[in-house]
Design a protein around this motif. Structure first.
Motif, PDB file in Angstrom:
ATOM      1  N   GLN A 110       0.837  -1.199   0.000  1.00 47.61           N
ATOM      2  CA  GLN A 110       0.000   0.000   0.000  1.00 47.61           C
ATOM      3  C   GLN A 110       0.874   1.253   0.000  1.00 47.61           C
ATOM      4  OE1 GLN A 110      -2.717   0.123   3.270  1.00 47.61           O
ATOM      5  NE2 GLN A 110      -3.836   1.907   2.474  1.00 47.61           N
ATOM      6  N   GLU A 111       2.028   1.234   0.753  1.00 47.70           N
ATOM      7  CA  GLU A 111       2.926   2.399   0.796  1.00 47.70           C
ATOM      8  C   GLU A 111       3.525   2.667  -0.593  1.00 47.70           C
ATOM      9  OE1 GLU A 111       6.999   3.858   3.106  1.00 47.70           O
ATOM     10  OE2 GLU A 111       6.055   1.926   3.598  1.00 47.70           O
ATOM     11  N   TYR A 112       4.006   1.620  -1.276  1.00 47.61           N
ATOM     12  CA  TYR A 112       4.570   1.818  -2.616  1.00 47.61           C
ATOM     13  C   TYR A 112       3.495   2.284  -3.611  1.00 47.61           C
ATOM     14  CZ  TYR A 112       9.063  -0.226  -1.372  1.00 47.61           C
ATOM     15  OH  TYR A 112      10.299  -0.461  -0.797  1.00 47.61           O
ATOM     16  N   GLU A 113       2.296   1.816  -3.479  1.00 48.71           N
ATOM     17  CA  GLU A 113       1.219   2.229  -4.383  1.00 48.71           C
ATOM     18  C   GLU A 113       0.883   3.705  -4.196  1.00 48.71           C
ATOM     19  OE1 GLU A 113      -1.975  -0.422  -3.622  1.00 48.71           O
ATOM     20  OE2 GLU A 113      -1.210  -2.037  -4.918  1.00 48.71           O
ATOM     21  N   GLN A 114       0.971   4.194  -2.912  1.00 50.28           N
ATOM     22  CA  GLN A 114       0.723   5.631  -2.677  1.00 50.28           C
ATOM     23  C   GLN A 114       1.813   6.479  -3.319  1.00 50.28           C
ATOM     24  OE1 GLN A 114       0.361   6.057   1.584  1.00 50.28           O
ATOM     25  NE2 GLN A 114      -1.732   5.133   1.637  1.00 50.28           N
ATOM     26  N   GLN A 115       3.074   6.026  -3.226  1.00 49.61           N
ATOM     27  CA  GLN A 115       4.164   6.754  -3.890  1.00 49.61           C
ATOM     28  C   GLN A 115       3.963   6.788  -5.403  1.00 49.61           C
ATOM     29  OE1 GLN A 115       7.902   5.036  -2.718  1.00 49.61           O
ATOM     30  NE2 GLN A 115       7.613   5.460  -0.499  1.00 49.61           N
ATOM     31  N   LEU A 116       3.585   5.628  -5.978  1.00 51.81           N
ATOM     32  CA  LEU A 116       3.371   5.584  -7.419  1.00 51.81           C
ATOM     33  C   LEU A 116       2.188   6.451  -7.823  1.00 51.81           C
ATOM     34  CD1 LEU A 116       4.292   4.311 -10.075  1.00 51.81           C
ATOM     35  CD2 LEU A 116       2.708   2.431  -9.667  1.00 51.81           C
ATOM     36  N   HIS A 117       1.185   6.561  -6.948  1.00 50.98           N
ATOM     37  CA  HIS A 117       0.040   7.417  -7.239  1.00 50.98           C
ATOM     38  C   HIS A 117       0.449   8.892  -7.232  1.00 50.98           C
ATOM     39  CE1 HIS A 117      -4.084   8.742  -7.442  1.00 50.98           C
ATOM     40  NE2 HIS A 117      -3.927   9.469  -6.309  1.00 50.98           N
ATOM     41  N   GLY A 118       1.332   9.283  -6.274  1.00 49.70           N
ATOM     42  CA  GLY A 118       1.814  10.674  -6.260  1.00 49.70           C
ATOM     43  C   GLY A 118       2.604  10.989  -7.519  1.00 49.70           C
ATOM     44  N   TRP A 119       3.457  10.025  -7.947  1.00 47.11           N
ATOM     45  CA  TRP A 119       4.191  10.242  -9.202  1.00 47.11           C
ATOM     46  C   TRP A 119       3.229  10.394 -10.378  1.00 47.11           C
ATOM     47  CZ3 TRP A 119       4.242   7.712 -13.781  1.00 47.11           C
ATOM     48  CH2 TRP A 119       5.197   8.069 -14.715  1.00 47.11           C
ATOM     49  N   GLN A 120       2.139   9.608 -10.389  1.00 45.91           N
ATOM     50  CA  GLN A 120       1.193   9.665 -11.494  1.00 45.91           C
ATOM     51  C   GLN A 120       0.518  11.028 -11.577  1.00 45.91           C
ATOM     52  OE1 GLN A 120       0.750   7.138 -13.720  1.00 45.91           O
ATOM     53  NE2 GLN A 120      -0.511   8.586 -14.905  1.00 45.91           N
ATOM     54  N   LEU A 121       0.228  11.617 -10.380  1.00 45.36           N
ATOM     55  CA  LEU A 121      -0.380  12.949 -10.374  1.00 45.36           C
ATOM     56  C   LEU A 121       0.599  13.982 -10.944  1.00 45.36           C
ATOM     57  CD1 LEU A 121      -2.159  12.915  -6.883  1.00 45.36           C
ATOM     58  CD2 LEU A 121      -3.198  12.635  -9.151  1.00 45.36           C
TER      59      LEU A 121
END
Length: 888
Positions: A80-91
């Motif tokens: 879940q932590e890595y997915e949040q980082q990847l989501h911030g990069w996507q934004l």
């Protein structure tokens, strides 16, 4: 009594068979129940061992499942932590793309706009060139001059079309008139042809009759003999004679068969070729060819009295032979006048009346020769019909010729009309073509004028669009250069973001693989634990159900054992009753045989009495025939006596006087000589049919054969009639007995089914062999006059009462009822069920029903259920057993 004992024996046999079958069924059920109990105990042991094994496996799997679930929760938090980082990069990436995409999009749009504007300028240039070329072609058009010439041609074509139409109308009128004349002439011709066919048929019929009457249809020896003498086509006397219409019948009576005489030219020449032993009889009349067909004035008339029949001829062969044939024949207006003038007759003369009565001085001849009757009348009718047919043939020929001329003229008119129609059609087509050309030219001229104006307006519009497109291209090029400069500045920042994305995706992929592996292990362990829990629960339930099933099977086995013990006693009692009924049936059969023997003796006596009566009637008939023959013989003798007495009275002698004048001592030779003289005189009168004796013998033999056949058929007919009478008597007796029994049964059952009222059977005729039967039914409270006035349920109950009444007459071991209670209400269904229950003591009923009330009275239910979709199963329920199980 015999039928009642037989029914009771059938019932007992059925009950015994049913009891035995029930006992066998109970034994089978008991054996099956014990086998099921053993099978359930065996299953219970296997289930207990399986339950212990599953419980041990469940204790091993639960701790391992909890450990794997804890590891999965830790990996899930890291994922879940890595997915949040990847989501911030996507934004951040989306925001950058949005900023970088705007200059690229602007550049792409401007490039497309420039390309489109350049293409638009090329299109406008080509379009302006085409419009100028079209404008040059439109200015050089010469359509107005062609339109003026076409107007002149159109007026001329209109005048020709009007003339052709007027000529065609006149020709059509002439053709219609000629066709009407042709139809009238064809109708006249058909009428004449029909009349001609009728005349031909009438002439053919009369010719056939005339040829038969005049003996022209000669076959065999006579035909061959006439052919040898050359007289096959020779005319008969009747064909040459013409008499006054009133005296034709008299002339036929005088001449008789001599009307068939063949007229020949030279009788002397034929006489040399004829002999006395001719195979057939010939009648010839000599007549010179020059004398044929002379009128009555040329016939021999010297010394003829005024009332001579010869003077009544209008035409005929003038010959001495005809005068000799009619010599002495004098005409009398009636039979009374002939009798009064009989004294005027000289030797060889006689009177003839118009009706054909011949009266001589001492003789009278009445009646006509049927062979030649009406020959002169038919000959005269043939002449008249021939003349009419000839005139009609000429008229038909003239009408046919005129009809052909009319048809030829009509054909010429139709050909001329066809030519005129073609000319009219050609003129119409030319007129239509010219009108179409004129309309096309006018439309073209109008179109050219409008097109010129449109081209001028369109050229001005194209020039404006070209100027606007050049200005738009300059502005688009300026915006394109600005967008390309902004796109070059965003390239470095894009590469940095891509490197960050690849690192995050690699770490996230490793975490996801680890979690998926742990999740698979957790799911597998969870499924194993769940399966073990389910198996344990199912085994516990199976143990409980097995205990219950063992209890039910033990109870069922005890009940079946009790039922087997109870079923033994009624079976022995019914067997004893059956033996008693069998002994009683032997006694009844003996009594029935005695009654039948007595009936056979009575029938034998009746047949003997009938035979004696028949013999007496035959003897009486024989005596009546003899008496009638004697009376006929007596009457014949009286007639002969009266005839001889009249003949003696005409001669003026009496019987006593003749006996006194009889010459004494006449010898046999003298009498033989007189007999020969009389034979020669008889021979001169004509040939005797020598074959009559053989024909009489043949006919007598045939008569004897037919009499024998008639006697045989009569005796056979009497035997058949006696058999029919016996069958009729037995049929009437049986029908009356059956009718009375069914009627009494209906009168007994109807009030039970309706709760009152009455019904009865009524014959529609008096004869029991062909009578009909009417059912008269009156439910309580109704006075209907016909069964048709009853409702549907009442008709059904009436039919049930009728069927049960017939069924009681000759019962069967079982009765099947197929939805008899369908049209009945609850009250009527209850009475119907009571009736069936009452009759079920002697008869086993099998009924098909959907009614709950009817099902409640049954002892056994058989139905069809669908436990699984698409799979039907037959279910049998014993009501008594089901009630016991429900109570338990």
């Amino acid at each position: 009594r015999f039928y009642a004992v037989g029914a009771e024996i059938s019932r007992l046999e059925q009950q015994i068979r049913f009891a035995r079958e029930n006992r066998q069924r109970l034994e089978r059920d008991l054996s099956q129940t014990r086998a099921d109990l053993e099978r359930v105990q065996e299953h219970q042991g296997r289930d207990q061992a399986g339950l212990e094994e599953k419980t041990a496996q469940l204790g091993e799997r639960r701790p391992e499942l909890q450990l794997r679930q804890e590891e999965e929760r830790q990996i899930a938090a890291e994922q879940q932590e890595y997915e949040q980082q990847l989501h911030g990069w996507q934004l951040e990436w989306d925001e950058f793309n949005q900023r970088a995409a705007q200059p690229a999009q602007t550049a792409q749009v401007e490039r497309a706009r420039i390309t489109q504007l350049e293409q638009q300028q090329d299109q406008l240039q080509r379009r302006r060139q085409r419009l100028r070329e079209e404008q040059g072609r439109l200015e050089s058009s010469a359509d107005q001059a062609r339109l003026d010439d076409l107007e002149l041609d159109l007026a001329e074509a209109q005048e020709q079309a009007d003339q052709a139409e007027q000529a065609l109308s006149e020709q059509l009128l002439q053709i219609e008139q000629r066709r009407e004349q042709l139809r009238q002439q064809e109708q006249q011709l058909r009428q004449r042809q029909n009349r001609n066919s009728e005349l031909a048929g009438r002439i053919a019929s009369l010719n056939t009759l005339q040829q038969a009457a005049l003996g022209k249809e000669t076959k065999g020896d006579q035909g061959r003999r006439l052919a040898e003498l050359g007289l096959t086509q020779a005319a008969r006397l009747a064909e040459q004679l013409q008499a006054e219409p009133r005296w034709r019948q008299a002339l036929e009576a005088v001449l008789g068969p001599r009307l068939q005489a063949i007229c020949v030219e030279d009788l002397d020449a034929l006489g040399l070729r004829l002999s006395a032993d001719e195979p057939t009889q010939l009648c010839l009349l000599g007549c010179l060819a020059a004398d044929r067909g002379l009128p009555s004035a040329d016939l021999p008339s010297a010394d003829l009295p005024s009332d001579s029949l010869l003077r009544r001829l209008q035409a005929g062969p003038a010959s001495a032979a005809l005068a000799q044939l009619l010599h002495g024949a004098r005409c009398a207006e009636s039979s009374e006048q002939a009798l009064q003038r009989r004294g005027e007759l000289a030797a060889g003369e006689y009177f003839v009346t118009p009706e054909g009565l011949l009266l001589g001085a001492n003789w009278l001849l009445a009646g006509r020769d049927q062979r030649s009757a009406g020959a002169l009348q038919r000959e005269e009718e043939l002449r008249a019909l021939g003349q009419e047919a000839g005139l009609l043939g000429e008229e038909i020929e003239q009408l046919s010729q005129a009809l052909e001329e009319q048809r030829s003229a009509l054909q010429e008119l139709e050909q001329a009309q066809e030519q005129q129609r073609r000319r009219h059609a050609e003129a119409g087509r030319r007129l239509t073509e010219l009108r179409s050309l004129r309309a096309g030219l006018i439309s073209r001229i109008e179109h050219v004028s409008g097109r010129r104006r449109a081209i001028d307006e369109e050229l001005q519009e194209i020039e404006q669009q070209r100027q606007q497109a050049e200005d738009d291209i300059k502005q688009a090029r300026t915006r394109l250069h600005q967008a390309l400069e902004q796109t070059e500045a965003c390239t470095g920042q894009r590469q940095l973001l891509i490197e960050q994305r690849d690192a995050l995706r690699q770490r996230l992929g490793q975490v996801r693989d680890t979690r998926n592996r742990l999740r698979g292990q957790v799911q597998e362990l969870a499924l194993q634990v769940q399966a073990l829990d389910t198996a344990c629960v199912a085994l516990d339930k199976a143990q409980a159900q097995a205990e219950q099933q063992q209890q039910r099977l033990r109870q069922r086995a005890s009940e079946l054992s009790a039922q087997l013990a109870e079923a033994e006693a009624p079976l022995q009692l019914e067997q004893a009753q059956l033996e008693a009924q069998l002994e009683q049936r032997l006694q009844v059969e003996q009594a029935l045989a005695e009654a039948r023997d007595g009936l056979a003796q009575l029938d034998q006596q009746l047949r003997q009495y009938e035979q004696q009566r028949h013999q007496s009637e035959q003897q009486a008939s024989t005596q009546r025939d003899r008496l009638e023959q004697a009376r006929l013989h007596q009457q014949e003798l009286k007639v002969r006596w009266s005839t001889l007495a009249e003949q003696l009275a005409e001669t003026g002698y009496g019987s006593e006087e003749l006996l006194a004048q009889q010459e004494p001592g006449l010898e046999l030779d003298q009498l033989q000589a007189r007999l020969e003289d009389l034979g020669q005189q008889i021979e001169r009168l004509g040939r005797v049919n020598l074959a009559a004796i053989d024909e009489f013998k043949e006919q007598s033999e045939r008569m004897s054969y037919l009499d024998a056949q008639h006697a045989d058929i009569s005796s056979s007919l009497e035997v058949l009639e006696e058999a029919i009478r016996k069958i009729d008597r037995e049929t009437r007796t049986r029908f009356k007995e059956t009718f009375d029994k069914v009627n009494s049964g209906l009168q007994e059952l109807f009030p039970k089914l309706f709760g009152g009222g009455h019904a009865y059977l009524q014959m529609t005729g008096d004869d029991l062999l062909d009578t009909g039967v009417s059912v008269m039914a009156r439910p309580p409270g109704k006075r209907n006059s016909s069964i048709q006035l009853l409702s549907g349920g009442e008709k059904a109950l009436t039919a049930v009462a009728m069927v049960f009444a017939i069924f009681q007459l000759n019962p069967a071991p079982f009765c099947m009822l197929d939805e008899v209670d369908a049209p009945l209400d609850d009250a009527n269904v209850q009475r119907f069920c009571n009736m069936v229950k009452e009759m079920s003591d002697k008869v086993q009923f099998i009924f098909i029903t959907h009614n709950k009330v009817t099902m409640e009275m049954s002892h056994q239910l058989i139905g069809v259920t669908m436990h699984e979709p698409g799979v039907s199963r037959i279910v049998s329920v014993d009501i008594a057993e089901a009630a016991k199980l429900a109570g338990a």
